[in-house]
Design a protein around this motif. Structure first.
Motif, PDB file in Angstrom:
ATOM      1  N   THR A 158       0.860  -1.180   0.000  1.00 37.73           N
ATOM      2  CA  THR A 158       0.000   0.000   0.000  1.00 37.73           C
ATOM      3  C   THR A 158       0.895   1.229   0.000  1.00 37.73           C
ATOM      4  OG1 THR A 158      -1.712  -1.153   1.263  1.00 37.73           O
ATOM      5  CG2 THR A 158      -1.806   1.251   1.230  1.00 37.73           C
ATOM      6  N   THR A 159       0.745   2.054  -1.007  1.00 34.42           N
ATOM      7  CA  THR A 159       1.603   3.237  -1.135  1.00 34.42           C
ATOM      8  C   THR A 159       0.866   4.476  -0.664  1.00 34.42           C
ATOM      9  OG1 THR A 159       2.763   2.276  -3.042  1.00 34.42           O
ATOM     10  CG2 THR A 159       2.967   4.649  -2.708  1.00 34.42           C
ATOM     11  N   ARG A 160       1.479   5.146   0.286  1.00 35.41           N
ATOM     12  CA  ARG A 160       0.989   6.443   0.737  1.00 35.41           C
ATOM     13  C   ARG A 160       2.075   7.478   0.412  1.00 35.41           C
ATOM     14  NH1 ARG A 160      -0.291   2.688   4.716  1.00 35.41           N
ATOM     15  NH2 ARG A 160      -2.525   2.414   5.109  1.00 35.41           N
ATOM     16  N   PHE A 161       1.815   8.713   0.758  1.00 38.84           N
ATOM     17  CA  PHE A 161       2.780   9.760   0.443  1.00 38.84           C
ATOM     18  C   PHE A 161       3.050  10.600   1.677  1.00 38.84           C
ATOM     19  CE2 PHE A 161       0.945   8.490  -3.559  1.00 38.84           C
ATOM     20  CZ  PHE A 161       2.060   8.415  -4.390  1.00 38.84           C
ATOM     21  N   SER A 162       4.305  10.928   1.845  1.00 38.09           N
ATOM     22  CA  SER A 162       4.707  11.737   2.993  1.00 38.09           C
ATOM     23  C   SER A 162       4.243  13.172   2.805  1.00 38.09           C
ATOM     24  CB  SER A 162       6.233  11.704   3.137  1.00 38.09           C
ATOM     25  OG  SER A 162       6.856  12.439   2.079  1.00 38.09           O
ATOM     26  N   LEU A 163       4.500  13.994   3.799  1.00 38.79           N
ATOM     27  CA  LEU A 163       4.158  15.412   3.728  1.00 38.79           C
ATOM     28  C   LEU A 163       4.788  16.069   2.505  1.00 38.79           C
ATOM     29  CD1 LEU A 163       2.856  17.850   5.228  1.00 38.79           C
ATOM     30  CD2 LEU A 163       5.053  18.160   6.382  1.00 38.79           C
ATOM     31  N   ALA A 164       5.961  15.561   2.106  1.00 37.02           N
ATOM     32  CA  ALA A 164       6.675  16.120   0.956  1.00 37.02           C
ATOM     33  C   ALA A 164       6.242  15.488  -0.363  1.00 37.02           C
ATOM     34  CB  ALA A 164       8.173  15.925   1.144  1.00 37.02           C
ATOM     35  N   GLY A 165       5.280  14.570  -0.324  1.00 37.08           N
ATOM     36  CA  GLY A 165       4.818  13.922  -1.541  1.00 37.08           C
ATOM     37  C   GLY A 165       5.682  12.770  -1.994  1.00 37.08           C
ATOM     38  N   GLU A 166       6.557  12.284  -1.124  1.00 31.45           N
ATOM     39  CA  GLU A 166       7.417  11.156  -1.466  1.00 31.45           C
ATOM     40  C   GLU A 166       6.737   9.850  -1.071  1.00 31.45           C
ATOM     41  OE1 GLU A 166      11.660  13.519  -0.841  1.00 31.45           O
ATOM     42  OE2 GLU A 166      10.896  12.218   0.747  1.00 31.45           O
TER      43      GLU A 166
END
Length: 356
Positions: A158-166
């Motif tokens: 499952t891919t999520r994204f950090s605050l920086a969009g990474e």
């Protein structure tokens, strides 16, 4: 302190391929391929690995200086992860690998075990895993720790994204295909990847805050209000002084952690060493606090312009804050630092501090 020839060369390559303004202006993402080609061209991906394994043999201290440059440019790529992955492969006597490589365990909730040439792993937060075909993990085997190279292709996540969009990927418990494995060095502990990842992220944060300070200082010297530059106002001067203090502490703490790790590995000591743990834990905690304070001050001085995605401050501050939460956040490391110090007692605590 002047940069080494290697660091200066790497800086030129990275600035030519992924300067902040160039990345912001690019809408097709073509800079990503050029950036990674440049990274591999100068050997940044294998900088910390020994020459016997195909690495550059720079050592951790100078390799971490390269991460500071990556932080200066707020680079969006698994540079630290790949560098540490190849470092750990080399430390175990395995050959380095080309391409982007994930590095773990990267969360205190992760569990990785090796049994009968099969790795079973539950990985809660593996940064950039969706961009990587392979990962290097530290696994618990029956007879001790092992360094394992596993394939990430066709693995469910499952891919999520950090605050920086990474991208940050979560892998539910499942078996991973092992491409190579070897016993971990004697000094490795179950916390090795978390400590090394925390040290690397601290250096990235420090680099980002350095550029943030430079941009802010330049801004207040140019921005005019009420007939003069805002740098002439005492309130602004106090804010810039606080920002400079945050950055100085951030760089100092991250550099001290890198030096401690380099010295430890040169002496073949263990990652259980309380001095090393103190340096890295303190650096991670202090850098997280510095990132929050420095970013708040910078945005206050820039005003609304710094919030826009077209401004370098936006990119720098988001990455500094996101990196602060990876490989353990401020609260998690603060608790472990407190437990380490309390567990040693008052006399041992003072002795340890006095030797740093």
């Amino acid at each position: 302190m002047a940069e080494s020839a290697v660091t200066s060369s790497v800086r030129r390559v990275l600035e030519d391929t992924a300067a902040i303004q160039s990345v912001i202006a690019s809408h097709d993402g073509s800079w990503r391929g050029r950036l990674w080609s440049g990274i591999e061209e100068v050997g940044m991906n294998v900088a910390a690995a020994p020459e016997s394994s195909g690495g550059a043999g720079l050592g951790l201290r100078e390799s971490f200086d390269l991460l500071r440059v990556a932080g200066n440019l707020a680079l969006e790529a698994p540079i630290a992860d790949t560098m540490l992955a190849n470092w750990m492969l080399g430390a175990a006597g395995l050959d380095t690998r080309a391409g982007k490589i994930a590095f773990g365990p990267s969360s205190f909730a992760d569990a990785v075990s090796l049994k009968n040439d099969t790795v079973n792993a539950s990985l809660k937060r593996l940064p950039f895993a969706s961009d990587c075909k392979e990962a290097v993990l530290l696994a618990q085997a029956r007879d001790g720790l092992s360094v394992v190279l596993v394939s990430l292709e066709a693995m469910a996540c499952t891919t999520r994204f950090s605050l920086a969009g990474e991208p940050v990927c979560e892998f539910a418990p499942q078996p991973f295909k092992v491409l190579a494995s070897a016993p971990a060095p004697a000094g490795f502990t179950a916390a090795t990847t978390m400590l090394m990842g925390a040290a690397a992220r601290s250096m990235l944060v420090a680099g980002a805050l350095e550029t943030l300070l430079s941009l802010t200082s330049e801004h207040v010297m140019q921005r005019r209000a009420f007939g003069r530059t805002i740098s002439g106002f005492q309130a602004v001067q106090q804010l810039v002084a606080r920002l400079a203090g945050d950055v100085a502490v951030s760089v100092s703490a991250a550099s001290s952690a890198a030096e401690a790790a380099d010295s430890l590995l040169d002496s073949d000591a263990s990652f259980d060493d309380p001095g090393l743990q103190l340096e890295i834990m303190s650096a991670k905690v202090r850098n997280a606090g510095a990132a929050q304070s420095a970013c708040a001050i910078a945005h206050e001085l820039f005003g609304a312009i710094g919030v826009t995605s077209e401004h370098p401050l936006h990119r720098l501050s988001l990455r500094a804050l996101a990196w602060s939460d990876e490989f353990g956040n401020e609260v998690e490391w603060s608790r472990r630092l407190g437990a380490l110090m309390c567990g040693r007692g008052a006399q041992a605590f003072w002795s340890l501090l006095a030797t740093r």
